[in-house]
Design a protein around this motif. Structure first.
Motif, PDB file in Angstrom:
ATOM      1  N   CYS A 197      -7.405   5.100   5.018  1.00 13.97           N
ATOM      2  CA  CYS A 197      -6.200   4.809   5.802  1.00 13.97           C
ATOM      3  C   CYS A 197      -6.534   4.767   7.290  1.00 13.97           C
ATOM      4  CB  CYS A 197      -5.140   5.885   5.541  1.00 13.97           C
ATOM      5  SG  CYS A 197      -3.545   5.562   6.319  1.00 13.97           S
TER       6      CYS A 197
ATOM      7  N   GLU B 189      -1.053   2.992   3.326  1.00 11.58           N
ATOM      8  CA  GLU B 189      -0.403   2.454   4.521  1.00 11.58           C
ATOM      9  C   GLU B 189      -0.355   3.508   5.628  1.00 11.58           C
ATOM     10  OE1 GLU B 189       1.730   0.494   7.418  1.00 11.58           O
ATOM     11  OE2 GLU B 189       0.659  -0.325   5.677  1.00 11.58           O
ATOM     12  N   SER B 190      -0.069   4.754   5.250  1.00 16.17           N
ATOM     13  CA  SER B 190       0.004   5.824   6.243  1.00 16.17           C
ATOM     14  C   SER B 190      -0.184   7.169   5.566  1.00 16.17           C
ATOM     15  CB  SER B 190       1.346   5.799   6.988  1.00 16.17           C
ATOM     16  OG  SER B 190       2.409   6.095   6.101  1.00 16.17           O
TER      17      SER B 190
ATOM     18  N   ASP C  48       0.840  -1.195   0.000  1.00 14.50           N
ATOM     19  CA  ASP C  48       0.000   0.000   0.000  1.00 14.50           C
ATOM     20  C   ASP C  48       0.876   1.246   0.000  1.00 14.50           C
ATOM     21  OD1 ASP C  48      -2.323  -1.491   0.047  1.00 14.50           O
ATOM     22  OD2 ASP C  48      -2.512  -1.418   2.238  1.00 14.50           O
TER      23      ASP C  48
ATOM     24  N   ARG D  12       7.783   0.855  -2.162  1.00 12.77           N
ATOM     25  CA  ARG D  12       6.387   1.238  -1.919  1.00 12.77           C
ATOM     26  C   ARG D  12       6.094   2.558  -2.632  1.00 12.77           C
ATOM     27  NH1 ARG D  12       3.222  -0.251   2.476  1.00 12.77           N
ATOM     28  NH2 ARG D  12       5.063  -0.933   3.676  1.00 12.77           N
TER      29      ARG D  12
END
Length: 451
Positions: A405, A177-178, A76, A142
């Motif tokens: 998220c 992811e963040s 992600d 990523r």
């Protein structure tokens, strides 16, 4: 610090960004979109490799979405987000500024101008970090996204650019992811004899926001023959009841963590007092709650901000209104606040109407790779600075990204004095030049740690 940062390029780009008057208006036809286009041109000229390598999209009126594809599509993406817009500078305050707010003047060791702290420092730093990584040949596993809205200072609803951007990602099936947005930092707290370390604060949630209108209808007529209580009198009692029944201030886990960190990092001999105070914090709750700035971190607030009655001194009011603004702690809701108001007012003659707002954001976890990366990088950059999660009182674009998220954090790693840290939206907004190198390095290191 091991990371290379092109401070000169960052500073010049930052100056040019300040010179773009990216002020939004509720009526979008009044917004000067050419200023946003001017800002985009600044970015294109300063960061050619980024614009050659990353996919750039303009979403809505002027939002920017950059995608730096990673080599592993199963991972992600991470996102660094922000907003390009700034609050206006009222014309009547222009002469109060030491240097013109849109000139980007460098003087007295600072870069001055609207957006210096909120938040073109963050936006340009994110772009600068990617450009430098590309120059160094870094290839992320990523995917990295840089996402910048254009009306955060004006719109905090589902009509905002941030909400549009989050929906766009959701519709494309993208899960992040963040997310790292504004809202925290590394205020310079180190004081010889008082505090041993700086503390990096990371917003893991934000309070909700809601406005409520209280309305009382009266008979009206001439002020020479008043009833026992006019509509304003009834309203005044309701307002007094609200102010006399605030929410209880609580020692939340997030608030206690900041207090513990402060007490554990005092210099000797104050640290001895800190150790003694830690177990007494529950007893100190009333004292802490008596300080408005501290209490706001501990409780849902209800502030009476507006009122109106008769338009003329000798006329009884037919309608009296007051507006209450509430900042809602995580774990509570707008509906709960409305029930609280009805209960403490206790008068059916007072109509209570919610006229807008949003519930608090979810609380992001701190046992994540992203939070650990923020903590570890700040320790490396700022001589073992410590990291504290907290709930921010204002609203940011970040809350919209919970749609895509779970790990949403609010942090810009610029080490500045507290008095300057608090200058957002104020006259003489500025940022120290000495904070630039590590502020930019943070984003560069964060991208490398996370990808």
């Amino acid at each position: 610090m091991k990371e290379y940062v092109n401070v000169d390029r960052y500073t010049k780009t930052f100056q040019k960004a300040i010179q773009c008057k990216t002020v939004p208006h509720l009526d979008e036809s009044e917004t000067d979109w050419a200023e946003f286009e001017k800002l985009h041109k600044v970015f294109e000229e300063a960061y050619p490799l980024l614009h050659k390598t990353c996919k750039k999209e303009v979403i809505g009126k002027a939002a920017l979405l950059y995608t730096w594809e990673g080599t592993d599509p199963s991972l992600d993406p991470i996102a660094i987000i922000g907003h390009q817009d700034v609050v206006p500078v009222p014309e009547e305050t222009l002469n109060d500024w030491t240097y013109p707010p849109f000139d980007g003047v460098i003087a007295d060791g600072c870069l001055w101008g609207r957006g210096a702290i909120d938040m073109k420092d963050h936006v340009v730093a994110a772009l600068e970090s990617v450009e430098t990584l590309l120059e160094e040949g870094y290839v992320p596993k990523r995917t990295v996204m840089l996402i910048f809205g254009y009306n955060e200072e004006l719109v905090d609803t589902e009509d905002s650019a941030a909400a549009l951007l989050a929906r766009t990602l959701h519709e494309r099936g993208i899960r992040l992811e963040s997310v790292v947005d504004e809202g925290g930092g590394v205020p310079r707290l180190r004081i010889p004899g008082v505090m041993r370390k700086d503390i990096g604060v990371v917003g893991i949630a934000e309070k909700g926001y809601a406005d409520y209108r209280l309305t009382v209808e009266g008979k009206g007529g001439h002020s020479a023959t008043p009833p026992k209580h006019t509509a304003v009198g009834i309203l005044a009692k309701a307002v007094t009841n609200v102010e006399n029944h605030p929410y209880k201030a609580e020692l939340t886990p997030e608030f206690k963590s900041i207090l513990y960190l402060l007490l554990d990092n005092l210099d000797f001999p104050l640290i001895v007092l800190g150790k003694l105070l830690k177990p007494l914090l529950p007893l100190l709750r009333p004292a802490l709650a008596s300080i408005p700035e501290v209490a706001s971190l501990m409780q849902t607030t209800t502030s009476v901000t507006m009122a109106s009655g008769s338009p003329q001194a000798n006329v009884l009011p037919q309608v009296a209104t007051a507006t209450i603004n509430s900042r809602i702690m995580p774990g509570r809701t707008m509906d709960e606040v409305e029930r609280h108001l009805k209960k403490v007012i206790g008068d059916k003659r007072v109509k209570i109407e919610r006229i807008g707002g949003n519930d608090p954001s979810p609380i992001s976890p701190i046992d994540t790779e992203s939070f650990r990366a923020i903590d570890e990088i700040n320790r490396e950059l700022y001589d073992k600075a410590i990291t504290a999660p907290y709930v921010i009182m204002g609203a940011t674009d970040a809350r919209h990204y919970h749609l895509v998220c779970d790990n949403v954090y609010r942090h810009s790693s610029f080490n500045v004095p507290v008095n300057i840290f608090m200058l957002f939206h104020q006259t003489d907004e500025r940022i120290p030049l000495e904070s630039f190198e590590k502020g930019v390095a943070f984003f560069k290191m964060y991208i490398k740690r996370m990808t």
